[in-house]
Design a protein around this motif. Sequence first.
Motif, PDB file in Angstrom:
ATOM      1  N   MET A 211       0.826  -1.193   0.000  1.00  0.00           N
ATOM      2  CA  MET A 211       0.000   0.000   0.000  1.00  0.00           C
ATOM      3  C   MET A 211       0.871   1.258   0.000  1.00  0.00           C
ATOM      4  N   GLN A 215      -1.772   6.491   1.432  1.00  0.00           N
ATOM      5  CA  GLN A 215      -2.936   5.705   1.831  1.00  0.00           C
ATOM      6  C   GLN A 215      -2.740   5.123   3.227  1.00  0.00           C
ATOM      7  N   ARG A 216      -1.541   4.636   3.526  1.00  0.00           N
ATOM      8  CA  ARG A 216      -1.281   4.116   4.875  1.00  0.00           C
ATOM      9  C   ARG A 216      -1.381   5.221   5.910  1.00  0.00           C
ATOM     10  N   MET A 219      -5.053   5.962   6.481  1.00  0.00           N
ATOM     11  CA  MET A 219      -5.723   4.861   7.181  1.00  0.00           C
ATOM     12  C   MET A 219      -5.354   4.826   8.649  1.00  0.00           C
TER      13      MET A 219
END
Length: 224
Positions: A211, A215-216, A219
């Motif tokens: 990923m 995005q990490r 999240m």
Amino acid sequence: MIPLRSILAGLLLLNLAACVAPQSIVTQPISARPQQNVLTQSNNGAIFQVGTAKLLFEEPVARRIGDILIITIEENLSAVNSANSGANRSGTLSLGGSTSLPYMPGAIEKLLSGSADITSENTFAGKGQTNSSNTFKGTIAVTVVDVLANGNLVLGGEKQIAVNGQTSLIRFSGVVNPNDIKAGNTISSTRVADARIEQVGQGAIADANTMGWMQRAFMSIWPF
């Protein structure tokens, strides 16, 4: 209003936190050099010497620090967990009455006369299920890192394979009973205590299955 520099600095910190490589689960040494043979007595010129003798009718298996042992990895783990729960509760209440009082205004008399029906119901149903399956097969040669006081062998080793820029690394560590070593100097991973098996990939294929840092980062802070 939050300055743009503060937002960029926060994203940068999240990026650095997200890009930290995961720690290896194999923490002990994975290789050891054989120890020097210490002769307890002088060489008497005979063919048989206690410090260097290898018995002809003894299976040549790993016994000492620095010896090599073949591990046959044959892990096949599966787990299923399911749960169902339900509850139901209902109730009914009915009220009724009439009254006729002298000298009572009609509005109040109408208020005191009448009926009421109350019904309540509460239903709960819950269901959950989880399935986990893990299969790992292969072979790796490891080194005897240490010999414990009871004779058990502490093992450690790794294997790296690089093909067209894609690197696959396997690490292994654990403790075995030398009596479980089979002919051919092999032992199954199912007979290894405190076994730690790790497979790590590096390269374009591994990057494609990872990923992205943005995005990490989102999240990790997204509350929903």
